[in-house]
Write a protein that holds these residues in place. Structure first.
Motif, PDB file in Angstrom:
ATOM      1  N   CYS A 212      -6.411  -1.086   2.075  1.00  0.00           N
ATOM      2  CA  CYS A 212      -5.557  -0.631   3.211  1.00  0.00           C
ATOM      3  C   CYS A 212      -6.093   0.856   3.617  1.00  0.00           C
ATOM      4  CB  CYS A 212      -4.023  -0.505   2.858  1.00  0.00           C
ATOM      5  SG  CYS A 212      -3.847   1.278   1.631  1.00  0.00           S
ATOM      6  N   ALA A 213      -6.047   1.150   4.862  1.00  0.00           N
ATOM      7  CA  ALA A 213      -6.612   2.276   5.270  1.00  0.00           C
ATOM      8  C   ALA A 213      -5.696   2.990   6.474  1.00  0.00           C
ATOM      9  CB  ALA A 213      -8.101   2.118   6.223  1.00  0.00           C
ATOM     10  N   GLY A 214      -5.794   4.316   6.528  1.00  0.00           N
ATOM     11  CA  GLY A 214      -4.840   5.066   7.624  1.00  0.00           C
ATOM     12  C   GLY A 214      -5.836   6.161   8.262  1.00  0.00           C
ATOM     13  N   GLY A 215      -5.313   6.393   9.219  1.00  0.00           N
ATOM     14  CA  GLY A 215      -5.763   7.261  10.027  1.00  0.00           C
ATOM     15  C   GLY A 215      -4.895   7.797  11.266  1.00  0.00           C
ATOM     16  N   ARG A 216      -5.343   8.938  11.771  1.00  0.00           N
ATOM     17  CA  ARG A 216      -4.149   9.645  12.846  1.00  0.00           C
ATOM     18  C   ARG A 216      -4.748   9.359  14.212  1.00  0.00           C
ATOM     19  NH1 ARG A 216      -4.695  15.403  10.200  1.00  0.00           N
ATOM     20  NH2 ARG A 216      -6.681  14.445   9.665  1.00  0.00           N
TER      21      ARG A 216
ATOM     22  N   CYS B 283       0.850  -1.298   0.088  1.00  0.00           N
ATOM     23  CA  CYS B 283      -0.094   0.091   0.097  1.00  0.00           C
ATOM     24  C   CYS B 283       0.956   1.278   0.244  1.00  0.00           C
ATOM     25  CB  CYS B 283      -0.764  -0.093   1.113  1.00  0.00           C
ATOM     26  SG  CYS B 283      -1.953   1.635   1.392  1.00  0.00           S
ATOM     27  N   ALA B 284       1.024   1.953  -1.275  1.00  0.00           N
ATOM     28  CA  ALA B 284       1.822   3.050  -1.372  1.00  0.00           C
ATOM     29  C   ALA B 284       0.980   4.245  -0.789  1.00  0.00           C
ATOM     30  CB  ALA B 284       2.306   3.231  -2.711  1.00  0.00           C
ATOM     31  N   ALA B 285       1.654   5.267   0.056  1.00  0.00           N
ATOM     32  CA  ALA B 285       0.959   6.469   0.346  1.00  0.00           C
ATOM     33  C   ALA B 285       1.649   7.524  -0.173  1.00  0.00           C
ATOM     34  CB  ALA B 285       0.921   6.269   1.883  1.00  0.00           C
ATOM     35  N   SER B 286       0.769   8.600  -0.375  1.00  0.00           N
ATOM     36  CA  SER B 286       1.216   9.756  -0.883  1.00  0.00           C
ATOM     37  C   SER B 286       0.876  10.824   0.249  1.00  0.00           C
ATOM     38  CB  SER B 286       0.832  10.217  -2.058  1.00  0.00           C
ATOM     39  OG  SER B 286      -0.735  10.269  -2.324  1.00  0.00           O
ATOM     40  N   GLY B 287       1.592  11.750   0.287  1.00  0.00           N
ATOM     41  CA  GLY B 287       1.338  12.802   1.445  1.00  0.00           C
ATOM     42  C   GLY B 287       2.309  12.813   2.505  1.00  0.00           C
ATOM     43  N   ARG B 288       2.606  14.016   3.008  1.00  0.00           N
ATOM     44  CA  ARG B 288       3.629  14.045   4.137  1.00  0.00           C
ATOM     45  C   ARG B 288       3.306  13.456   5.579  1.00  0.00           C
ATOM     46  NH1 ARG B 288       4.768  20.293   3.507  1.00  0.00           N
ATOM     47  NH2 ARG B 288       2.602  20.347   3.362  1.00  0.00           N
ATOM     48  N   THR B 289       1.821  13.275   5.657  1.00  0.00           N
ATOM     49  CA  THR B 289       1.447  12.937   6.886  1.00  0.00           C
ATOM     50  C   THR B 289       1.489  11.332   7.314  1.00  0.00           C
ATOM     51  OG1 THR B 289      -0.787  13.116   6.422  1.00  0.00           O
ATOM     52  CG2 THR B 289       0.198  14.872   7.433  1.00  0.00           C
ATOM     53  N   PHE B 290       2.066  10.510   6.262  1.00  0.00           N
ATOM     54  CA  PHE B 290       2.060   9.151   6.379  1.00  0.00           C
ATOM     55  C   PHE B 290       2.568   8.909   7.550  1.00  0.00           C
ATOM     56  CE2 PHE B 290       1.792   4.868   5.150  1.00  0.00           C
ATOM     57  CZ  PHE B 290       3.066   4.361   5.471  1.00  0.00           C
ATOM     58  N   SER B 291       3.801   9.316   8.010  1.00  0.00           N
ATOM     59  CA  SER B 291       4.624   8.863   9.194  1.00  0.00           C
ATOM     60  C   SER B 291       3.568   8.907  10.507  1.00  0.00           C
ATOM     61  CB  SER B 291       5.742   9.400   9.245  1.00  0.00           C
ATOM     62  OG  SER B 291       5.498  10.914   9.484  1.00  0.00           O
ATOM     63  N   SER B 292       2.671   9.872  10.562  1.00  0.00           N
ATOM     64  CA  SER B 292       1.908   9.993  11.677  1.00  0.00           C
ATOM     65  C   SER B 292       0.685   9.246  11.720  1.00  0.00           C
ATOM     66  CB  SER B 292       1.487  11.354  11.676  1.00  0.00           C
ATOM     67  OG  SER B 292       0.767  11.915  10.634  1.00  0.00           O
ATOM     68  N   TYR B 293       0.480   8.286  10.694  1.00  0.00           N
ATOM     69  CA  TYR B 293      -0.735   7.546  10.362  1.00  0.00           C
ATOM     70  C   TYR B 293      -0.651   6.219  11.014  1.00  0.00           C
ATOM     71  CZ  TYR B 293      -3.627  10.525   7.580  1.00  0.00           C
ATOM     72  OH  TYR B 293      -4.579  11.657   7.163  1.00  0.00           O
ATOM     73  N   ASN B 294      -1.644   5.655  11.683  1.00  0.00           N
ATOM     74  CA  ASN B 294      -1.957   4.289  12.078  1.00  0.00           C
ATOM     75  C   ASN B 294      -2.386   3.501  10.837  1.00  0.00           C
ATOM     76  OD1 ASN B 294      -1.319   4.817  14.800  1.00  0.00           O
ATOM     77  ND2 ASN B 294      -3.158   5.515  15.039  1.00  0.00           N
ATOM     78  N   MET B 295      -2.081   2.620  10.362  1.00  0.00           N
ATOM     79  CA  MET B 295      -2.375   1.877   9.139  1.00  0.00           C
ATOM     80  C   MET B 295      -3.030   0.614   9.402  1.00  0.00           C
ATOM     81  SD  MET B 295      -1.735   4.075   7.089  1.00  0.00           S
ATOM     82  CE  MET B 295      -1.754   3.033   5.363  1.00  0.00           C
ATOM     83  N   GLY B 296      -4.053   0.187   8.611  1.00  0.00           N
ATOM     84  CA  GLY B 296      -4.615  -0.935   8.627  1.00  0.00           C
ATOM     85  C   GLY B 296      -4.945  -1.844   7.460  1.00  0.00           C
ATOM     86  N   TRP B 297      -5.318  -2.823   7.668  1.00  0.00           N
ATOM     87  CA  TRP B 297      -5.729  -3.715   6.298  1.00  0.00           C
ATOM     88  C   TRP B 297      -7.215  -4.294   6.377  1.00  0.00           C
ATOM     89  CZ3 TRP B 297      -3.819  -3.936   1.650  1.00  0.00           C
ATOM     90  CH2 TRP B 297      -2.349  -3.408   1.339  1.00  0.00           C
ATOM     91  N   PHE B 298      -8.057  -4.271   5.640  1.00  0.00           N
ATOM     92  CA  PHE B 298      -9.465  -4.774   5.828  1.00  0.00           C
ATOM     93  C   PHE B 298      -9.724  -5.608   4.630  1.00  0.00           C
ATOM     94  CE2 PHE B 298     -11.040  -2.269   9.540  1.00  0.00           C
ATOM     95  CZ  PHE B 298      -9.884  -1.248   9.625  1.00  0.00           C
ATOM     96  N   ARG B 299     -10.600  -6.499   4.603  1.00  0.00           N
ATOM     97  CA  ARG B 299     -11.145  -7.248   3.623  1.00  0.00           C
ATOM     98  C   ARG B 299     -12.495  -7.329   3.520  1.00  0.00           C
ATOM     99  NH1 ARG B 299      -8.686 -12.994   5.082  1.00  0.00           N
ATOM    100  NH2 ARG B 299     -10.099 -13.424   6.790  1.00  0.00           N
ATOM    101  N   GLN B 300     -13.252  -7.500   2.281  1.00  0.00           N
ATOM    102  CA  GLN B 300     -14.533  -7.603   2.119  1.00  0.00           C
ATOM    103  C   GLN B 300     -14.686  -8.874   0.908  1.00  0.00           C
ATOM    104  OE1 GLN B 300     -16.896  -4.324   0.878  1.00  0.00           O
ATOM    105  NE2 GLN B 300     -18.554  -5.227   1.581  1.00  0.00           N
ATOM    106  N   ALA B 301     -15.194  -9.977   1.489  1.00  0.00           N
ATOM    107  CA  ALA B 301     -15.474 -10.967   0.691  1.00  0.00           C
ATOM    108  C   ALA B 301     -16.848 -10.961  -0.002  1.00  0.00           C
ATOM    109  CB  ALA B 301     -15.458 -12.333   1.312  1.00  0.00           C
TER     110      ALA B 301
END
Length: 118
Positions: free
Chosen positions: A96-100, A22-40
């Motif tokens: 993938c998902a990200g949040g502060r 999961c490639a991220a763009s944006g300067r705040t990536f380092s401050s993001y908690n990251m997760g993976w989700f799935r949907q069947a």
């Protein structure tokens, strides 16, 4: 806000492995908690794994614990999901998902399809 793009999905036989990126763009990536989700198909989206902004505290759904590993490379603005011993029930679209804020995800990718054949 961070923009996220997943890759690495595909078709694999049961017992095989895949690594999602999961490639991220944006300067705040380092401050993001990251997760993976799935949907069947026909099912609701479910949590798979998460990792904190510092790279610590990985946490997994019981269904993937011991088989999947989440990691991140802040220098490359990328989070990974290594999936081993894949099962047919792992077939899904993976996001993938990200949040502060822990447990809250404000940015989502478009998803990548993972299909595990028997």
């Amino acid at each position: 806000q961070v923009q996220l793009v997943e890759s690495g999905g595909g078709l694999v036989q049961a017992g095989g492995s895949l690594r999602l990126s999961c490639a991220a763009s944006g300067r705040t990536f380092s401050s993001y908690n990251m997760g993976w989700f799935r949907q069947a198909p026909g099912k609701e989206r479910e949590f798979v794994a998460t990792i904190s902004w510092s790279g610590g505290r990985p946490y997994y759904a019981d269904s993937v614990k011991g088989r999947f590993t989440i990691s991140r490379d802040t220098a490359k603005n990328t989070v990974y999901l290594q999936m081993n011993s894949l099962k047919t029930e792992d077939t899904a679209i993976y996001y993938c998902a990200g949040g502060r804020i822990t447990g809250q995800y404000e940015s989502w990718g478009q998803g990548t399809q993972v299909t595990v054949s028997s």
